[in-house]
Design a protein around this motif. Structure first.
Motif, PDB file in Angstrom:
ATOM      1  N   PHE A 154       0.841  -1.193   0.000  1.00  0.00           N
ATOM      2  CA  PHE A 154       0.000   0.000   0.000  1.00  0.00           C
ATOM      3  C   PHE A 154       0.880   1.249   0.000  1.00  0.00           C
ATOM      4  CE2 PHE A 154       0.387  -1.719   4.206  1.00  0.00           C
ATOM      5  CZ  PHE A 154       0.343  -0.692   5.142  1.00  0.00           C
ATOM      6  N   TRP A 155       0.415   2.245  -0.772  1.00  0.00           N
ATOM      7  CA  TRP A 155       1.169   3.453  -1.068  1.00  0.00           C
ATOM      8  C   TRP A 155       0.455   4.661  -0.492  1.00  0.00           C
ATOM      9  CZ3 TRP A 155       5.533   3.138  -4.524  1.00  0.00           C
ATOM     10  CH2 TRP A 155       5.779   1.843  -4.991  1.00  0.00           C
ATOM     11  N   GLY A 156       1.216   5.659  -0.040  1.00  0.00           N
ATOM     12  CA  GLY A 156       0.651   6.792   0.666  1.00  0.00           C
ATOM     13  C   GLY A 156       0.223   7.952  -0.210  1.00  0.00           C
ATOM     14  N   ASN A 157      -0.774   8.670   0.269  1.00  0.00           N
ATOM     15  CA  ASN A 157      -1.233   9.927  -0.325  1.00  0.00           C
ATOM     16  C   ASN A 157      -0.932  11.068   0.648  1.00  0.00           C
ATOM     17  OD1 ASN A 157      -2.399   8.618  -2.616  1.00  0.00           O
ATOM     18  ND2 ASN A 157      -4.164   8.055  -1.346  1.00  0.00           N
ATOM     19  N   PRO A 158      -0.881  12.305   0.171  1.00  0.00           N
ATOM     20  CA  PRO A 158      -0.571  13.445   1.050  1.00  0.00           C
ATOM     21  C   PRO A 158      -1.534  13.631   2.216  1.00  0.00           C
ATOM     22  CG  PRO A 158      -0.298  14.065  -1.246  1.00  0.00           C
ATOM     23  CD  PRO A 158      -0.938  12.712  -1.256  1.00  0.00           C
ATOM     24  N   ASP A 159      -2.770  13.124   2.095  1.00  0.00           N
ATOM     25  CA  ASP A 159      -3.745  13.301   3.174  1.00  0.00           C
ATOM     26  C   ASP A 159      -3.685  12.178   4.214  1.00  0.00           C
ATOM     27  OD1 ASP A 159      -4.786  11.203   1.722  1.00  0.00           O
ATOM     28  OD2 ASP A 159      -6.781  12.104   1.441  1.00  0.00           O
ATOM     29  N   GLY A 160      -2.672  11.296   4.114  1.00  0.00           N
ATOM     30  CA  GLY A 160      -2.531  10.215   5.075  1.00  0.00           C
ATOM     31  C   GLY A 160      -3.264   8.949   4.699  1.00  0.00           C
ATOM     32  N   SER A 161      -3.982   8.958   3.582  1.00  0.00           N
ATOM     33  CA  SER A 161      -4.683   7.766   3.110  1.00  0.00           C
ATOM     34  C   SER A 161      -3.725   6.878   2.307  1.00  0.00           C
ATOM     35  CB  SER A 161      -5.891   8.154   2.259  1.00  0.00           C
ATOM     36  OG  SER A 161      -5.477   8.839   1.087  1.00  0.00           O
ATOM     37  N   SER A 162      -4.217   5.701   1.903  1.00  0.00           N
ATOM     38  CA  SER A 162      -3.360   4.738   1.213  1.00  0.00           C
ATOM     39  C   SER A 162      -4.078   4.099   0.035  1.00  0.00           C
ATOM     40  CB  SER A 162      -2.926   3.622   2.175  1.00  0.00           C
ATOM     41  OG  SER A 162      -2.340   4.140   3.339  1.00  0.00           O
ATOM     42  N   ARG A 163      -3.287   3.700  -0.965  1.00  0.00           N
ATOM     43  CA  ARG A 163      -3.763   2.930  -2.112  1.00  0.00           C
ATOM     44  C   ARG A 163      -3.084   1.570  -2.088  1.00  0.00           C
ATOM     45  NH1 ARG A 163      -0.870   5.037  -5.641  1.00  0.00           N
ATOM     46  NH2 ARG A 163       0.102   6.608  -4.308  1.00  0.00           N
ATOM     47  N   LEU A 164      -3.855   0.515  -2.369  1.00  0.00           N
ATOM     48  CA  LEU A 164      -3.314  -0.846  -2.379  1.00  0.00           C
ATOM     49  C   LEU A 164      -3.075  -1.287  -3.818  1.00  0.00           C
ATOM     50  CD1 LEU A 164      -2.660  -3.266  -0.460  1.00  0.00           C
ATOM     51  CD2 LEU A 164      -4.924  -4.147  -1.038  1.00  0.00           C
ATOM     52  N   PHE A 185      -7.593   2.399  -0.574  1.00  0.00           N
ATOM     53  CA  PHE A 185      -7.561   1.314   0.402  1.00  0.00           C
ATOM     54  C   PHE A 185      -8.092   1.748   1.759  1.00  0.00           C
ATOM     55  CE2 PHE A 185      -4.593  -1.569   3.029  1.00  0.00           C
ATOM     56  CZ  PHE A 185      -5.502  -2.608   3.035  1.00  0.00           C
ATOM     57  N   ILE A 186      -7.338   2.566   2.484  1.00  0.00           N
ATOM     58  CA  ILE A 186      -7.768   3.042   3.792  1.00  0.00           C
ATOM     59  C   ILE A 186      -7.362   4.505   3.953  1.00  0.00           C
ATOM     60  CG2 ILE A 186      -7.795   0.831   4.989  1.00  0.00           C
ATOM     61  CD1 ILE A 186      -4.991   1.370   5.947  1.00  0.00           C
ATOM     62  N   SER A 187      -8.000   5.164   4.915  1.00  0.00           N
ATOM     63  CA  SER A 187      -7.700   6.561   5.203  1.00  0.00           C
ATOM     64  C   SER A 187      -7.798   6.773   6.707  1.00  0.00           C
ATOM     65  CB  SER A 187      -8.684   7.476   4.476  1.00  0.00           C
ATOM     66  OG  SER A 187      -9.958   7.423   5.112  1.00  0.00           O
ATOM     67  N   PRO A 188      -7.366   7.929   7.210  1.00  0.00           N
ATOM     68  CA  PRO A 188      -7.521   8.202   8.640  1.00  0.00           C
ATOM     69  C   PRO A 188      -8.976   8.087   9.117  1.00  0.00           C
ATOM     70  CG  PRO A 188      -5.945   9.726   7.707  1.00  0.00           C
ATOM     71  CD  PRO A 188      -6.535   8.963   6.545  1.00  0.00           C
ATOM     72  N   ALA A 189      -9.932   8.261   8.212  1.00  0.00           N
ATOM     73  CA  ALA A 189     -11.346   8.113   8.596  1.00  0.00           C
ATOM     74  C   ALA A 189     -11.703   6.676   8.946  1.00  0.00           C
ATOM     75  CB  ALA A 189     -12.238   8.612   7.469  1.00  0.00           C
ATOM     76  N   ASP A 190     -10.847   5.716   8.568  1.00  0.00           N
ATOM     77  CA  ASP A 190     -11.108   4.297   8.824  1.00  0.00           C
ATOM     78  C   ASP A 190     -10.450   3.803  10.102  1.00  0.00           C
ATOM     79  OD1 ASP A 190     -12.573   3.909   6.397  1.00  0.00           O
ATOM     80  OD2 ASP A 190     -10.663   3.899   5.310  1.00  0.00           O
ATOM     81  N   GLN A 191      -9.886   4.671  10.872  1.00  0.00           N
ATOM     82  CA  GLN A 191      -9.179   4.262  12.086  1.00  0.00           C
ATOM     83  C   GLN A 191     -10.054   3.378  12.971  1.00  0.00           C
ATOM     84  OE1 GLN A 191      -7.986   7.969  13.861  1.00  0.00           O
ATOM     85  NE2 GLN A 191      -6.360   8.340  12.371  1.00  0.00           N
ATOM     86  N   GLY A 192      -9.495   2.230  13.373  1.00  0.00           N
ATOM     87  CA  GLY A 192     -10.183   1.326  14.282  1.00  0.00           C
ATOM     88  C   GLY A 192     -11.163   0.368  13.644  1.00  0.00           C
ATOM     89  N   ARG A 193     -11.303   0.405  12.316  1.00  0.00           N
ATOM     90  CA  ARG A 193     -12.268  -0.476  11.647  1.00  0.00           C
ATOM     91  C   ARG A 193     -11.632  -1.820  11.300  1.00  0.00           C
ATOM     92  NH1 ARG A 193     -14.932   2.458   6.608  1.00  0.00           N
ATOM     93  NH2 ARG A 193     -16.522   0.837   6.883  1.00  0.00           N
ATOM     94  N   TRP A 194     -12.440  -2.873  11.401  1.00  0.00           N
ATOM     95  CA  TRP A 194     -12.017  -4.204  10.962  1.00  0.00           C
ATOM     96  C   TRP A 194     -12.423  -4.396   9.501  1.00  0.00           C
ATOM     97  CZ3 TRP A 194      -9.014  -7.783  13.264  1.00  0.00           C
ATOM     98  CH2 TRP A 194      -8.833  -7.715  14.654  1.00  0.00           C
ATOM     99  N   MET A 195     -11.531  -4.982   8.724  1.00  0.00           N
ATOM    100  CA  MET A 195     -11.853  -5.339   7.348  1.00  0.00           C
ATOM    101  C   MET A 195     -11.427  -6.775   7.093  1.00  0.00           C
ATOM    102  SD  MET A 195      -8.968  -3.231   5.208  1.00  0.00           S
ATOM    103  CE  MET A 195      -7.261  -3.129   5.795  1.00  0.00           C
ATOM    104  N   GLU A 196     -12.172  -7.420   6.236  1.00  0.00           N
ATOM    105  CA  GLU A 196     -11.885  -8.792   5.827  1.00  0.00           C
ATOM    106  C   GLU A 196     -11.183  -8.771   4.473  1.00  0.00           C
ATOM    107  OE1 GLU A 196     -14.903 -12.444   5.339  1.00  0.00           O
ATOM    108  OE2 GLU A 196     -14.745 -11.105   3.599  1.00  0.00           O
TER     109      GLU A 196
END
Length: 304
Positions: A154-164, A185-196
């Motif tokens: 996963f690769w980073g974006n300037p806003d702290g989010s990521s691309r897989l 993929f994920i972002s700071p808004a997803d903090q604490g979430r479980w994903m399958e």
């Protein structure tokens, strides 16, 4: 129907199964409290490398039994049962990795597991930004083997989010391709979430036919199992097997090297891992919102 509380009590050790009737090769939710899971093929966890088995309140295993209370400000609540596997990236640190050996090689492999986004997630901002997420190989990782390797990063974006993205080394008979099919993929808004996460790999039918398969799906825990989102799909790649040795997928690691370190201590959790030769897309998962139950345990490991 399996009673979830009774099922949790039974899984003090990992669940084992053969491949008869599509049963999983192994189901691991770390309820043994250690890394002792195995099966008839000889599945084996590698040494803990900045990883540890934790409960909601303490570290209970790190290359041996321990009992260290959880520091304040952490969230180690597991997805299933009472234990999960923690990956700890200290601020500025580069590595947290858990290797495994399947014990046997499989031409077709399915892998499904739950991952908890760190409660303070923010992708590192130094270049290059890629972090390892999952790697699976045959006789050796990347250029160290004749057979193929597939890696998700996963690769980073300037806003702290990521691309897989996914990349693969087709083995001596194939080619190495760069990262492809980048997906939010994920972002700071997803903090604490479980994903399958669900992975499907299939080696090529022979070392000259580009019919190998690489697939990956994701769903969040509040999403029904029927709505998994597919991130990656390649059914036209040459995933060659080595001339001798492991004739299929045999080993791998979860998480791994982080090229762009986190600025704060960051912890991932992984729980309820299922590895199978048979498809796993019909599994109901463990989401309490769906009323789902874990699969019936075909065979239990020896309990400690």
């Amino acid at each position: 129907m399996v009673n979830l509380k009774h099922f949790t009590a039974l899984t003090l050790a990992s669940l084992l199964a053969g491949t008869v009737n599509g049963e999983p090769l192994i189901v691991e939710s770390f309820e043994s409290g250690d890394m002792s899971a195995t099966n008839e093929a000889g599945f084996d966890w590698g040494s803990n490398n900045r990883t540890s088995v934790v409960t909601a309140d303490a570290v209970v295993y790190n290359n041996g039994e321990i009992n260290v209370a959880k520091p304040s400000g952490r969230d180690w609540n597991p997805k299933h049962g009472e234990h999960s596997l923690r990956f700890r990236y200290p601020a500025g640190g580069y590595m947290a990795e858990q290797r495994f050996d399947l014990g046997a090689a499989y031409e077709e492999l399915w892998l499904q597991y739950w991952v908890k986004v760190p409660i303070n997630y923010y992708h590192g901002q130094t270049s290059p930004t890629n972090h390892k997420f999952l790697a699976i190989w045959m006789d050796g990782y990347s250029q160290k083997g004749q057979g193929s390797t597939v890696v998700w990063e996963f690769w980073g974006n300037p806003d702290g989010s990521s691309r897989l993205a996914v990349s693969f080394n087709g083995g001596d008979a194939g080619v190495s391709e760069g990262h492809q099919q980048h997906h939010d993929f994920i972002s700071p808004a997803d903090q604490g979430r479980w994903m399958e996460i669900t992975i499907h790999l299939k080696a090529s039918s022979d070392n000259s036919t580009p019919d190998g398969v690489i697939e990956m799906w994701r769903r969040w825990e509040n999403e029904p199992s029927s709505e998994r989102t597919q991130f990656h799909k390649r059914t036209d790649v040459l995933l060659s097997k080595p001339s001798s040795g492991a004739q299929g997928w045999k080993a791998g690691y979860f998480m791994g090297w982080s090229n762009s370190p986190y600025s704060k201590d960051t912890e991932w959790l992984i729980d309820y891992i299922t590895i199978s030769e048979a498809p796993l897309l019909n599994s109901t998962g463990l989401s309490a919102q769906e009323g789902g139950n874990p699969p019936n345990p075909p065979v239990l490991a020896v309990q400690k």
